[in-house]
Motif scaffolding. Structure first.
Motif, PDB file in Angstrom:
ATOM      1  N   ALA A  18       8.451 -57.931  36.750  1.00  0.00           N
ATOM      2  CA  ALA A  18       7.765 -58.459  35.697  1.00  0.00           C
ATOM      3  C   ALA A  18       7.158 -57.491  34.768  1.00  0.00           C
ATOM      4  N   PHE A  19       6.837 -56.372  35.492  1.00  0.00           N
ATOM      5  CA  PHE A  19       6.188 -55.296  34.552  1.00  0.00           C
ATOM      6  C   PHE A  19       7.194 -54.550  33.789  1.00  0.00           C
TER       7      PHE A  19
ATOM      8  N   SER B 106       9.972 -53.823  28.600  1.00  0.00           N
ATOM      9  CA  SER B 106      11.340 -53.942  27.798  1.00  0.00           C
ATOM     10  C   SER B 106      11.297 -54.833  26.522  1.00  0.00           C
ATOM     11  N   GLN B 107      10.244 -55.904  26.776  1.00  0.00           N
ATOM     12  CA  GLN B 107       9.907 -56.703  25.751  1.00  0.00           C
ATOM     13  C   GLN B 107       9.216 -55.979  24.661  1.00  0.00           C
ATOM     14  N   PHE B 108       8.246 -55.483  25.305  1.00  0.00           N
ATOM     15  CA  PHE B 108       7.439 -54.630  24.191  1.00  0.00           C
ATOM     16  C   PHE B 108       8.124 -53.607  23.489  1.00  0.00           C
TER      17      PHE B 108
END
Length: 68
Positions: free
Chosen positions: A3-4, A9-11
Motif C-alpha cells: 500500500a505504501f 507511485s500514485q503520488f
C-alpha cells in the motif's frame, strides 16, 4: 508495504513534472552512489587478491644463493 509503494507511485504519477523530476533525479543519484560504493569495494578486494597472487611469498632477501 504494498500500500505504501502504491501510494508513492500514485503520488508520483499524479504530480506535476517539476515535482517528479527532482525526486527521480535524487533517487537515481542515491541508488547509483550506493551501487558505486559496492562496485568500488569489489574492485578493491579483487585488486588486493590479484596482487597477493602475483607477488612472490619471499623476496629472496637473506637467502643463500643457490650454486649448482
Amino acid at each position: 508495504m504494498t500500500a505504501f509503494l502504491d501510494w508513492i507511485s500514485q503520488f508520483l504519477t499524479t504530480s506535476p513534472l517539476w515535482i517528479q523530476s527532482p525526486i527521480v533525479i535524487l533517487g537515481s543519484v542515491v541508488v547509483c552512489s550506493l551501487l558505486a560504493i559496492i562496485l568500488l569495494r569489489i574492485v578493491d578486494i579483487l585488486g588486493a587478491w590479484v596482487q597477493r597472487i602475483g607477488t612472490p611469498k619471499s623476496s629472496g632477501k637473506g637467502q643463500k644463493p643457490h650454486h649448482g
